[in-house]
Design a protein around this motif. Structure first.
Motif, short mmCIF file in Angstrom:
data_model
loop_
_atom_site.label_atom_id
_atom_site.label_comp_id
_atom_site.label_asym_id
_atom_site.label_seq_id
_atom_site.Cartn_x
_atom_site.Cartn_y
_atom_site.Cartn_z
N TYR A 258 -31.81 3.40 -19.94
CA TYR A 258 -30.49 3.46 -19.30
C TYR A 258 -30.54 3.78 -17.82
O TYR A 258 -29.77 3.21 -17.03
N LEU A 259 -31.43 4.66 -17.41
CA LEU A 259 -31.40 5.10 -16.00
C LEU A 259 -32.07 4.12 -15.06
O LEU A 259 -32.09 4.34 -13.85
N GLU A 260 -32.59 3.02 -15.62
CA GLU A 260 -33.05 1.95 -14.73
C GLU A 260 -31.85 1.24 -14.10
O GLU A 260 -32.01 0.51 -13.13
N HIS A 261 -30.67 1.46 -14.65
CA HIS A 261 -29.43 0.94 -14.06
C HIS A 261 -28.80 2.06 -13.23
O HIS A 261 -28.44 3.11 -13.76
N SER A 262 -28.66 1.83 -11.94
CA SER A 262 -28.13 2.88 -11.06
C SER A 262 -26.73 3.30 -11.48
O SER A 262 -26.34 4.45 -11.32
N ALA A 263 -25.96 2.35 -12.04
CA ALA A 263 -24.58 2.66 -12.44
C ALA A 263 -24.53 3.64 -13.61
O ALA A 263 -23.48 4.24 -13.86
N LEU A 264 -25.64 3.80 -14.34
CA LEU A 264 -25.66 4.71 -15.48
C LEU A 264 -26.26 6.07 -15.11
O LEU A 264 -26.45 6.92 -16.00
N LYS A 265 -26.58 6.26 -13.85
CA LYS A 265 -27.04 7.58 -13.40
C LYS A 265 -25.83 8.46 -13.17
O LYS A 265 -25.42 8.76 -12.05
N ARG A 266 -25.26 8.83 -14.27
CA ARG A 266 -24.07 9.66 -14.32
C ARG A 266 -24.27 10.70 -15.42
O ARG A 266 -25.19 10.57 -16.23
N PHE A 287 -34.03 19.62 -23.58
CA PHE A 287 -34.34 18.64 -22.54
C PHE A 287 -33.36 18.76 -21.37
O PHE A 287 -33.66 18.40 -20.24
N THR A 288 -32.17 19.30 -21.65
CA THR A 288 -31.14 19.46 -20.62
C THR A 288 -31.70 20.24 -19.43
O THR A 288 -31.40 19.91 -18.26
N THR A 289 -32.49 21.26 -19.66
CA THR A 289 -32.99 22.11 -18.58
C THR A 289 -34.46 21.85 -18.27
O THR A 289 -35.06 22.57 -17.48
N ASN A 290 -35.04 20.81 -18.88
CA ASN A 290 -36.45 20.53 -18.65
C ASN A 290 -36.65 19.73 -17.37
O ASN A 290 -35.79 18.92 -16.98
N SER A 291 -37.78 19.92 -16.73
CA SER A 291 -38.06 19.23 -15.47
C SER A 291 -38.16 17.72 -15.64
O SER A 291 -37.98 16.97 -14.67
N LYS A 292 -38.43 17.24 -16.86
CA LYS A 292 -38.50 15.79 -17.08
C LYS A 292 -37.12 15.14 -17.12
O LYS A 292 -37.02 13.91 -17.13
N ASN A 293 -36.08 15.94 -17.15
CA ASN A 293 -34.70 15.43 -17.08
C ASN A 293 -34.37 15.20 -15.60
O ASN A 293 -33.56 15.92 -15.01
N GLU A 294 -34.98 14.18 -15.02
CA GLU A 294 -34.83 13.93 -13.59
C GLU A 294 -33.39 13.55 -13.26
O GLU A 294 -32.83 12.63 -13.85
N GLY A 295 -32.82 14.26 -12.30
CA GLY A 295 -31.43 14.04 -11.92
C GLY A 295 -30.45 14.85 -12.73
O GLY A 295 -29.27 14.93 -12.40
N GLY A 296 -30.90 15.43 -13.87
CA GLY A 296 -30.01 16.24 -14.69
C GLY A 296 -28.93 15.46 -15.39
O GLY A 296 -27.89 16.02 -15.74
N TYR A 297 -29.18 14.16 -15.65
CA TYR A 297 -28.11 13.34 -16.24
C TYR A 297 -27.91 13.63 -17.73
O TYR A 297 -26.82 13.46 -18.26
N TRP A 298 -28.99 14.01 -18.43
CA TRP A 298 -28.88 14.34 -19.86
C TRP A 298 -28.23 15.71 -19.98
O TRP A 298 -28.75 16.72 -19.51
N GLN A 299 -27.08 15.78 -20.64
CA GLN A 299 -26.33 17.03 -20.76
C GLN A 299 -26.05 17.35 -22.23
O GLN A 299 -25.23 16.72 -22.89
N MET A 300 -26.81 18.31 -22.76
CA MET A 300 -26.53 18.86 -24.09
C MET A 300 -26.80 20.36 -23.99
O MET A 300 -27.84 20.86 -24.44
N PRO A 301 -25.89 21.10 -23.36
CA PRO A 301 -26.14 22.52 -23.15
C PRO A 301 -26.24 23.31 -24.45
O PRO A 301 -26.84 24.37 -24.49
#
Length: 798
Positions: A258-266, A287-301
């Motif tokens: 998904y993040l290969e599409h700039s429009a989905l970097k939300r 994964f929400t707070t992991n460094s591999k979550n580049e940009g912090g787009y994955w949100q499951m607090p």
């Protein structure tokens, strides 16, 4: 009629363009309105021949989506008001509504964005125009870009990007209020300023295939256009077994897709599905707070949490994300990770947050549906516990996936939306939704979108896999009826709900996730059986195993045949069919059995337990035990007189056999059920009975071996093993009468019985009495029957 036949005569008044056909004017009024409209639209000078109109000139009630409007010849645009091909409305006459309208296209007026009044401008070179065709509520312009007025449902104009004014400054990003307190996530990009809160919703999207890739492209297209505040991922984020405790799997199967599409970097606001909980779900949360979550787009607090949004004009939205696998399924992995109190913690949190919410719009999102047309049907726990809570606190939407389709059901003011078409194809329908509630049902792939632009109404849009709008539904903000449904409503053609409790042959089954057979109740989804077999599952309830399969989506669909003794890797999704333990017929007369214990079919309840169900019980000799058992065993007796012929089971016509040494026969009828029947000697009666009587036959029994001496692949259960002669034990590897494997399979093997307790062998005299020889027992005396019963008790019923 002959008057209305199409003729090759030039004298008649009307002729179809480009054709020799013509028809009489007198016939017009005899045609159906729909056919008449089609014919009139094809006449010379008709609307169909018009040039492509300007979109601004098209009647707003006819518009389907940007640049598309319904026209009065049917070819796929769907039901609704229609226009002529030149864009002029057909009005409100009978000609104005079509169950299947065609699609016309119009030219979008293009001008420089710099010429458009800034109050009307939206994102992506679009601006609202006063004609109304789908851009939503807000200030509107005329088609030439001049400010016009406020419009509840404005149309969309398109302008060139040159000279577009700078966008206004972004608002404060949405707040997160999880419970319990989660770790602090990386901050995703702030959403753009807008007079609307847009949210895209996609479920069941992690299938790693071409459908997922195609839908991702469509999602990116819509996201680029609508610039949503976020994307809600409502479960089954990674198939088939979740993240498997590896952050890299989330990167590979979510970020890289998904993040290969700039429009989905939300911001992606995610919840867990049943597949995600096949392994430890804390990996997806963390994964929400992991460094591999580049940009912090994955949100499951957390596994349940709230997001709040607001427009510049003050429209407020609260979205409540919940884990329905914890709520409704009590997944073993979730219990292991979070403890037994997670469900109650989540319920208490949700009720508290709903009670505090003052938002104009309340939306709840989980994975499992309350109602659905799809293969999974009603989720009972959610119907009984979640639905009343949503109604009490005025929640307008409940979103779910699990079924791989897109649906909208409206029932007593609450909108139930299914958006589970992110990567898999829809299955067969159960149609477990309230009668009359289904507003939209689409079984292709895609997703949905919500747009909140006012406090009075919102727009729900259904998109296909390419991101094209299929249907837009306006939803009122009016809260649902707060009164809960006291019982399940009449369903829209669905199958019967089936037994809520799993009861197989009178035995209450343990560790059942879902009942899959609606007749016997013996075919079920096994719970908490990771790495175990169906035989182990059935034995927990003192039942035998009939068969077993691997299952995938809690939908009772057989994926891979396992049989009774094969486990399937690490999965816990076993589909098992159990059965009552087989008992060797006890050849006493039924008249000797206490009447309170009789069940019919030559069966009676005995004390030791094993499948006959609750009720008064007898001792094994048929005398009243003066006790009641919750789970009694089954004894068998003869229904005929003591001197009647008792044939061997292998002399029975196979189609008459009812099992357990019982066959259907002619007579008054007493419990063997419908089917072909035999005569008392086992010969074919060539008849069918709706309720046949039950005869009992003797099986050829081999007692000369201990169970430990029988080849294990031949053993069935209760000290029985398959013999080559064929008389009722079923299909499988078979042994000789001495227990040695014959290394062959038999579709209908006979049954041998061996001594189970300390290798107790029956004497040769007892073998002779029971009839090990190949002959048929005829004219058995009363005295002999007593010895038969004694032999049975000593040899194998101990």
């Amino acid at each position: 009629s002959s008057k209305c036949m199409l003729l090759f005569k030039p004298r008649l008044k009307y002729a179809l363009p480009g054709s020799k056909f013509s028809f009489e004017a007198a016939c017009i009024m005899r045609l159906t309105p729909h056919l008449l409209a089609v014919l009139l639209s094809l006449l010379p000078g008709s609307a169909n021949a018009a040039e492509e109109p300007d979109c601004a000139d098209v009647g707003p009630e006819c518009m389907v989506s940007e640049g598309t409007f319904r026209v009065n010849y049917g070819s796929g645009c769907g039901r609704g008001a229609v226009c002529r091909a030149d864009g002029t409305s057909t009005g409100n006459s009978w000609l104005g509504q079509y169950a299947s309208a065609g699609c016309g296209t119009c030219k979008k007026k293009t001008l420089s964005c710099g010429d458009v009044d800034s109050k009307c401008l939206m994102e992506g070179g679009k601006f609202r125009v006063s004609s109304g065709s789908g851009c939503g509520a807000g200030p509107a312009c005329t088609a030439d870009g001049a400010y016009d007025a406020e419009n509840k449902d404005a149309g969309c104009g398109v302008c060139t990007e040159s000279g577009v004014p700078s966008p206004p400054s972004p608002p404060t990003p949405p707040t997160t209020t999880p419970a319990p307190t989660p770790p602090s996530p990386p901050s995703p990009p702030s959403p753009p300023s807008s007079d609307c809160v847009d949210l895209l919703v996609i479920g069941d999207f992690g299938n790693k295939g071409s459908i997922q890739t195609e839908v991702a492209e469509g999602l990116a297209k819509v996201s680029a256009d609508r610039k949503p505040v976020g994307i809600a991922g409502i479960g089954d984020n990674i198939y088939p077994d979740g993240a498997e405790e590896k952050f890299d799997n989330i990167v590979k199967y979510w970020a890289d897709v998904y993040l290969e599409h700039s429009a989905l970097k939300r911001p992606w606001f995610l919840v867990m599905g049943n597949h995600d909980w096949r392994t430890d779900g804390r990996t997806q949360r963390d994964f929400t707070t992991n460094s591999k979550n580049e940009g912090g787009y994955w949100q499951m607090p957390n596994f349940w949490y709230k997001q709040s949004f607001a427009t510049d004009s003050g429209v407020t939205v609260d979205a409540f994300f919940i884990d329905t696998e914890i709520w409704a399924r009590s997944a073993s992995e979730a219990k292991k990770a979070l403890g037994d109190g997670a469900k109650d913690d989540q319920k208490d949190w949700l009720e508290s947050e709903l009670k505090k919410s003052k938002a104009d719009w309340k939306v709840a999102l989980g994975h499992h549906p309350i109602y659905t047309a799809g293969s999974h049907g009603i989720t009972t726990d959610l119907f009984e516990e979640l639905d009343p809570m949503l109604r009490e606190y005025g929640v307008q939407f409940y979103f779910a996936g699990h079924d791989h389709s897109k649906q909208l059901m409206q029932w007593r003011g609450l909108n139930y939306v299914i958006s589970g078409a992110g990567s898999k194809e829809a299955r067969e329908r159960l149609n477990e939704f309230p009668t009359g509630s289904m507003m939209v049902l689409r079984e292709d792939q895609g997703f949905t979108g919500l747009s909140f632009c006012s406090k009075q109404s919102a727009s729900l849009t259904f998109y296909n896999e390419k991101g094209s709008s299929q249907e837009v539904v306006e939803i009122s903000a009016t809260p649902p009826n707060p009164e809960p449904d006291r019982k399940k409503p009449d369903l829209g053609g669905g199958r019967p709900e089936g037994p809520k409790e799993a009861v197989c042959g009178g035995v209450d089954m343990m560790n059942v996730k879902k009942v899959c057979s609606f007749d016997s109740g013996c075919k079920v989804l096994a719970d908490e059986m990771r790495g175990k077999t169906c035989r182990e599952f059935c034995q927990r309830s003192n039942l035998d195993c009939a068969d077993g399969w691997e299952e995938e989506d809690n939908d009772c669909e057989e994926k891979k045949h396992l049989g009774c003794d094969t486990s399937y890797g690490s999965t816990s999704d076993l589909l098992c069919e159990c059965k009552r333990p087989e008992s060797t017929p006890d050849l006493r007369a039924c008249s000797a059995v206490a009447s309170g214990c009789r069940l019919g079919g030559g069966q009676f309840r005995i004390k030791q337990g094993g499948g006959c169900g609750p009720g008064p019980v007898c001792d094994t000799d048929g005398s009243d035990a003066k006790e009641v058992h919750k789970d009694a065993g089954c004894g068998f007796c003869r229904e005929d007189a003591a001197d009647a012929n008792i044939p061997f089971c292998d002399n029975m016509l196979s189609k008459c056999m009812a099992g357990n040494g019982i066959f259907r026969m002619e007579g008054s009828g007493s419990g063997c059920g419908a089917g072909p029947v035999c005569n008392e000697d086992g010969s074919d009666a060539k008849k069918e009975y709706k309720d046949a009587a039950c005869g009992v036959c003797r099986e050829k029994l081999a007692f000369a071996v201990m169970c430990t001496g029988v080849a294990p692949e031949c053993l069935t259960s209760d000290g029985r093993f398959r013999l080559g002669s064929g008389s009722g034990c079923g299909k499988g590897p078979v042994c000789d009468s001495d227990g040695k494997a014959l290394n062959k399979e038999s579709q209908d093997a006979g049954c041998g019985v061996c001594g189970q307790f300390g290798g107790t062998n029956v004497s040769s005299q007892q073998q002779d009495l029971i009839g090990v020889s190949s002959g048929r027992g005829v004219g058995v005396s009363s005295a002999m029957l007593v010895l038969v019963a004694v032999a049975a008790a000593v040899g194998f019923q101990q």
